[in-house]
Design a protein around this motif. Structure first.
Motif, PDB file in Angstrom:
ATOM      1  N   LYS A   1       4.753   8.767  -6.188  1.00  0.00           N
ATOM      2  CA  LYS A   1       4.447   9.450  -7.446  1.00  0.00           C
ATOM      3  C   LYS A   1       5.089  10.827  -7.487  1.00  0.00           C
ATOM      4  O   LYS A   1       5.699  11.221  -8.498  1.00  0.00           O
ATOM      5  CB  LYS A   1       2.925   9.565  -7.606  1.00  0.00           C
TER       6      LYS A   1
ATOM      7  N   GLU B   1       0.826  -1.214   0.000  1.00  0.00           N
ATOM      8  CA  GLU B   1       0.000   0.000   0.000  1.00  0.00           C
ATOM      9  C   GLU B   1       0.862   1.266   0.000  1.00  0.00           C
ATOM     10  O   GLU B   1       0.415   2.325  -0.418  1.00  0.00           O
ATOM     11  CB  GLU B   1      -0.940   0.020   1.207  1.00  0.00           C
TER      12      GLU B   1
ATOM     13  N   LYS C   1       1.076   3.137  -3.207  1.00  0.00           N
ATOM     14  CA  LYS C   1      -0.102   3.891  -3.643  1.00  0.00           C
ATOM     15  C   LYS C   1      -0.167   5.277  -3.020  1.00  0.00           C
ATOM     16  O   LYS C   1      -1.025   6.082  -3.373  1.00  0.00           O
ATOM     17  CB  LYS C   1      -1.378   3.110  -3.302  1.00  0.00           C
TER      18      LYS C   1
END
Length: 243
Positions: free
Chosen positions: A83, A75, A78
């Motif tokens: 990013k 997780e 994410k």
């Protein structure tokens, strides 16, 4: 953005006041704390950068390092950290940058153990393309007394210095002139980026709280493939590979 790119390539490091939002930091903290507490699941990836004999294993870890935490709790991948840090790595060094590995480094309260001066490239194999960026993300208020990052601005064609290991599997360290060293305090969600040849250090934690940091390392995709071909996946023995 252009000013950050110029500064990174000239000095070897930059800082960002707010890479992550408060909510993003809280999400990562929850996962981070789970991993810190679960010595069974993290045992094969976990060590104390301060070094220590096996009989000391039940004592408080002074500088807990957990390599590749996102392979245990996926997780993490994410969350916004991965990013956003990749976006900055590409802006700083090119579109071919990808994440090589992630790690956690925590300094427990009142452990007062510095991470010695070193260059990250000493841990890595020699690679033909030396571009790299390590994103050091603060998950707490970090300042000199609990272990914020310190950097020495890079000289042109910064050489890789000779490094040694602290006893009993501890971190690598090197001798260097620290007269120009600067500290970089950050609020939660702030970060620094530094390249593999930039000298850096942090003091020990003398405060009542944890000093939690998440680090993401980026390099060209071809160089990640080159590492993997050589059997390097950043889960093995901590030693000097690049001399």
């Amino acid at each position: 953005m252009e000013s950050k790119r110029i500064a990174f390539n000239k000095k070897g490091f930059i800082s960002l006041d707010a890479l992550l939002s408060v909510e993003e930091v809280e999400t990562i903290r929850d996962i981070y704390d789970q991993l810190l507490q679960d010595k069974e699941k993290t045992g094969h990836l976990r060590s104390d950068l301060a070094g220590g004999k096996k009989e000391d294993s039940k004592k408080v870890e002074r500088i807990t390092q957990i390599m590749r935490p996102s392979t245990i709790i996926t997780e993490l991948l994410k969350t916004g950290a991965y990013k956003k840090a990749l976006y900055w790595a590409k802006e700083l060094l090119g579109e071919d940058m990808e994440m090589d590995f992630d790690m956690m480094i925590n300094k427990a309260p009142h452990t007062n153990t510095p991470t010695p001066w070193h260059q990250d490239a000493a841990y890595w194999i020699a690679m033909p393309d030396k571009r790299s960026a390590s994103c050091w993300i603060a998950l707490d208020n970090v300042f000199e007394e609990n272990g914020c990052m310190w950097f020495i601005p890079k000289k042109e064609e910064q050489p890789l210095l000779a490094h040694k290991n602290l006893p009993h599997g501890g971190a690598l360290y090197c001798e260097t002139d620290t007269a120009e060293a600067v500290s970089v305090p950050l609020e939660p969600g702030g970060c620094t980026f530094h390249d593999g040849h930039t000298l850096h250090f942090s003091r020990g934690n003398t405060t009542n709280s944890q000093r939690r940091a998440l680090i993401l390392n980026f390099r060209p995709k071809k160089m990640i493939d080159y590492e993997r071909e050589q059997g390097v996946d950043h889960t093995g023995e901590r030693k000097q590979r690049n001399q």
